[in-house]
Enzyme design. Structure first.
Site, PDB file in Angstrom:
ATOM      1  N   LYS A 181      -1.117   0.961   8.255  1.00  0.00           N
ATOM      2  CA  LYS A 181      -1.446  -0.304   7.367  1.00  0.00           C
ATOM      3  C   LYS A 181      -1.144  -1.569   8.540  1.00  0.00           C
ATOM      4  O   LYS A 181      -1.690  -2.315   8.175  1.00  0.00           O
ATOM      5  CB  LYS A 181      -0.327  -0.556   6.109  1.00  0.00           C
TER       6      LYS A 181
ATOM      7  N   SER B 248       3.755  -1.845  -2.169  1.00  0.00           N
ATOM      8  CA  SER B 248       4.691  -1.075  -2.446  1.00  0.00           C
ATOM      9  C   SER B 248       5.197  -1.252  -1.423  1.00  0.00           C
ATOM     10  O   SER B 248       6.821  -0.502  -1.645  1.00  0.00           O
ATOM     11  CB  SER B 248       3.978  -0.316  -3.297  1.00  0.00           C
TER      12      SER B 248
ATOM     13  N   GLU C 266      -7.133  11.319  -3.475  1.00  0.00           N
ATOM     14  CA  GLU C 266      -6.421  10.617  -4.475  1.00  0.00           C
ATOM     15  C   GLU C 266      -4.705  11.080  -5.973  1.00  0.00           C
ATOM     16  O   GLU C 266      -5.406  12.391  -5.937  1.00  0.00           O
ATOM     17  CB  GLU C 266      -6.844   9.177  -4.802  1.00  0.00           C
TER      18      GLU C 266
ATOM     19  N   GLY D  23      -3.440   9.016 -10.656  1.00  0.00           N
ATOM     20  CA  GLY D  23      -3.490   7.964 -11.191  1.00  0.00           C
ATOM     21  C   GLY D  23      -5.679   8.299  -9.953  1.00  0.00           C
ATOM     22  O   GLY D  23      -5.774   7.561  -8.986  1.00  0.00           O
TER      23      GLY D  23
ATOM     24  N   ASP E  26      -8.110   6.721 -10.928  1.00  0.00           N
ATOM     25  CA  ASP E  26      -9.433   5.996 -10.599  1.00  0.00           C
ATOM     26  C   ASP E  26     -10.577   6.252  -8.949  1.00  0.00           C
ATOM     27  O   ASP E  26     -11.677   5.890 -10.133  1.00  0.00           O
ATOM     28  CB  ASP E  26      -8.795   4.799 -10.525  1.00  0.00           C
TER      29      ASP E  26
ATOM     30  N   SER F 137      -1.483   8.761   6.550  1.00  0.00           N
ATOM     31  CA  SER F 137      -1.534   7.746   6.568  1.00  0.00           C
ATOM     32  C   SER F 137      -0.031   7.170   7.396  1.00  0.00           C
ATOM     33  O   SER F 137      -0.084   6.177   7.193  1.00  0.00           O
ATOM     34  CB  SER F 137      -1.687   7.432   5.877  1.00  0.00           C
TER      35      SER F 137
END
Length: 317
Positions: free
Chosen positions: A51, A76, A202, A206, A208, A302
């Site tokens: 990030k 988060s 994922e 979750g 999606d 990650s």
């Protein structure tokens, strides 16, 4: 639209600021999976996660007025820390909207970098609305965790480095939350290795992204209950989804038990500490092993920001 040119420009902007993280291999892992696996260790990135790339790339493009007024972000944990550190390096005041149940280590690190933390309840409050309200009240610039062109471009530099450092990859497997890392990785792969298959992974609780890919539109879900706190997103972004839908080979899912097993394997075999979200790509190899048998596969680890009690629990047999 975000393009590979944006990723290449971000790489120049990040040169000498972001860590060029190592690529790790393991003969034991290769033998167990029947693959040649190249692990891109973004758990060793500044703030312990990829990030930092997107956050710094976005904040470095602020004009003088934006820098003086400050930035607000919601996260988060890893984007929170990334924006906080990038803001400190660039002399920008930072406010971060974080869920009250975010890992304690991530909250402490965010405050340690000098940011102001505004807690919220992820199950009853809208973090984006809170950030927008703070931005309107204080003149702050909002930098979301994934759905921003400069963030996507910055995240793509991890895959850009991997393709530069490793001989041709047959496939690339990437963790998927809101889609910034996967979208940026797809842009890099399309330009540097167009024959490379790219998979997103994922949490099963979750999925999606998987639902969205199958439906051909953005599907929104309730906040998922999973140990992969960095992937507790409820939908892909309006910028990330089109890139993913057009370019990704497939999206697969893993459950929490697989993430715990992946943490244990990586710690025991490679001596790497990787958080549950960071393990998504590696854990996904199990379901992809037959499809990818005998190939050279890149995996982005990650992040490595895991509370010690979670890590200790994962390491227990």
């Amino acid at each position: 639209m975000v393009t590979f040119a944006d990723v290449a420009e971000a790489a120049v902007r990040l040169s000498g600021v972001a860590n060029r993280t190592p690529v790790v291999t393991s003969r034991r892992i290769d033998a167990a999976l029947g693959l040649h696996v190249e692990l891109k260790c973004e758990n060793l990135q500044r703030v312990g996660a990829f990030k930092f790339r997107g956050a710094y790339n976005a904040l470095a493009r602020f004009d003088a007025e934006q820098r003086s007024r400050g930035v607000v972000a919601f996260s988060s944990g890893n984007h929170a820390q990334a924006v906080a550190l990038a803001a400190r390096l660039l002399g920008i005041p930072a406010t971060i909207v974080m869920p009250h149940d975010a890992p304690r280590s991530k909250v402490a690190a965010t405050r340690g970098y000098g940011a102001t933390v505004r807690p919220y309840d992820r199950y009853t409050e809208d973090r984006a609305a809170i950030a927008a309200s703070l931005a309107a009240e204080q003149g702050l610039t909002v930098i979301p965790p994934f759905d921003h062109p400069d963030v996507i471009a910055g995240q793509g530099t991890a895959a850009l480095e991997l393709f530069a450092d490793v001989s041709a990859l047959d496939a690339l497997v990437v963790p998927l939350g809101g889609g910034g890392l996967l979208a940026g990785s797809l842009l890099a792969a399309g330009a540097l290795a167009p024959r490379c298959r790219v998979y997103g992974v994922e949490p099963a609780a979750g999925n999606d992204g998987q639902q969205s890919l199958r439906a051909g539109r953005i599907v929104t879900i309730e906040p998922p209950q999973t140990i992969a706190d960095g992937a507790q997103t409820t939908q892909l972004g309006t910028l990330t989804f089109p890139i993913i839908a057009e370019r990704v080979t497939d999206i697969v899912t893993v459950d929490d038990a697989a993430l715990t097993a992946a943490m244990r394997t990586l710690a025991a075999t490679t001596k790497l500490v990787v958080e549950p979200t960071g393990c998504l790509g590696f854990a996904g190899l199990e379901s992809l092993r037959e499809t990818l048998a005998g190939t050279r596969v890149g995996v982005i680890l990650s992040g490595g920001n895991v509370d010690l009690d979670v890590l200790a629990g994962a390491l227990r047999p």
